[in-house]
Scaffold this motif. Structure first.
Motif, short mmCIF file in Angstrom:
data_model
loop_
_atom_site.label_atom_id
_atom_site.label_comp_id
_atom_site.label_asym_id
_atom_site.label_seq_id
_atom_site.Cartn_x
_atom_site.Cartn_y
_atom_site.Cartn_z
N GLY A 108 0.81 -1.21 0.00
CA GLY A 108 0.00 0.00 0.00
C GLY A 108 0.85 1.26 0.00
N GLU A 109 1.93 1.25 0.77
CA GLU A 109 2.84 2.40 0.79
C GLU A 109 3.49 2.59 -0.57
OE1 GLU A 109 5.51 1.73 4.06
OE2 GLU A 109 3.92 2.06 5.55
N TRP A 110 3.92 1.49 -1.18
CA TRP A 110 4.52 1.57 -2.52
C TRP A 110 3.52 2.16 -3.50
CZ3 TRP A 110 3.45 0.04 -7.41
CH2 TRP A 110 4.48 0.18 -8.34
N ALA A 111 2.28 1.67 -3.44
CA ALA A 111 1.24 2.17 -4.34
C ALA A 111 1.01 3.66 -4.12
CB ALA A 111 -0.06 1.38 -4.13
N GLY A 112 0.99 4.09 -2.88
CA GLY A 112 0.81 5.51 -2.59
C GLY A 112 1.95 6.37 -3.11
N HIS A 114 3.93 5.67 -5.63
CA HIS A 114 4.14 5.57 -7.08
C HIS A 114 2.86 5.68 -7.91
CE1 HIS A 114 8.32 4.61 -6.36
NE2 HIS A 114 7.91 3.77 -5.43
N ALA A 115 1.74 5.97 -7.29
CA ALA A 115 0.47 6.03 -8.01
C ALA A 115 0.51 7.02 -9.17
CB ALA A 115 -0.67 6.37 -7.06
N ASP A 116 1.06 8.21 -8.93
CA ASP A 116 1.11 9.22 -10.00
C ASP A 116 1.93 8.72 -11.18
OD1 ASP A 116 -0.49 10.96 -8.57
OD2 ASP A 116 1.20 12.07 -7.72
N GLN A 117 3.06 8.06 -10.91
CA GLN A 117 3.90 7.54 -11.99
C GLN A 117 3.18 6.45 -12.78
OE1 GLN A 117 7.12 6.97 -8.96
NE2 GLN A 117 8.40 7.25 -10.78
N VAL A 118 2.51 5.56 -12.08
CA VAL A 118 1.79 4.47 -12.75
C VAL A 118 0.65 5.03 -13.60
CG1 VAL A 118 0.35 2.43 -12.39
CG2 VAL A 118 2.45 2.73 -11.05
N ILE A 119 -0.09 5.98 -13.05
CA ILE A 119 -1.21 6.57 -13.79
C ILE A 119 -0.69 7.32 -15.02
CG2 ILE A 119 -3.03 8.32 -13.65
CD1 ILE A 119 -3.37 7.35 -10.66
N ALA A 120 0.43 8.03 -14.88
CA ALA A 120 1.03 8.73 -16.03
C ALA A 120 1.49 7.73 -17.09
CB ALA A 120 2.19 9.60 -15.56
N ALA A 121 2.10 6.63 -16.67
CA ALA A 121 2.56 5.61 -17.61
C ALA A 121 1.38 5.00 -18.36
CB ALA A 121 3.36 4.53 -16.89
#
Length: 136
Positions: A108-112, A114-121
C-alpha cells in the motif's frame, strides 16, 4: 530468478515460478484487490458485514461475501455468528491474518508513493496504443 522468488529446487525447495509451488498458491490470494482492502478494514477489530461494505467503496455484496469466504477458508479471518434475531455476524482477522498486514502495508505504501507515476505511464501507453500503426 530474483531476490524475492529464489530458485530453491537445488536445495530440495520450491520455485515460485512453477505451478505446483505451495508459496505461489498462497501469493495468489493477494492478487485480488479486495483481499488487502478487506483485511485493512479489519485492522481495528471485528466488523459486521454491512459495516465492511460501507467502508469498501465500490465493492458489491457478492464480491464482499466471496472475499470474506476466501479469507476465512485461508485462515486469515474468522467469522462469528451470534444467535440473535436477526443473526449478527462479525468478521475478524486471525493471528495469521494479522501477520500478513506488514506485507500488505508495504504494498500500500509503494502504491501511494508511485500512483502518480503508474497513472502517467498508463496514460502514455493508452495514447500510444490509440495511434494508428505506422509502417517502418
Amino acid at each position: 530468478m530474483g531476490t524475492y522468488f529464489p530458485d530453491l529446487r537445488g536445495y530440495g525447495g520450491a520455485d515460485a515460478f512453477l505451478r505446483a509451488c505451495k508459496p505461489r498458491s498462497v501469493l495468489g490470494m493477494f492478487s485480488n484487490k479486495w483481499t488487502g482492502l478487506a483485511m485493512g478494514a479489519l485492522l481495528d477489530g471485528p466488523r459486521r458485514f454491512n459495516e465492511l461494505r460501507r467502508m469498501l467503496d465500490g465493492i458489491t455484496q457478492k464480491m464482499l461475501s466471496q472475499t470474506l469466504r476466501t479469507l476465512e477458508r485461508d485462515g486469515l479471518v474468522t467469522r462469528t455468528v451470534y444467535p440473535t434475531i436477526p443473526p449478527r455476524v462479525d468478521y475478524e482477522l486471525t493471528d495469521l491474518g494479522r501477520s500478513a498486514i506488514g506485507a500488505l502495508r508495504a504494498m500500500g505504501e509503494w502504491a501511494g508513493e508511485h500512483a502518480d507515476q503508474v497513472i502517467a505511464a498508463r496514460k502514455v501507453y493508452d495514447e500510444r496504443a490509440a495511434q494508428p500503426v505506422k509502417a517502418v
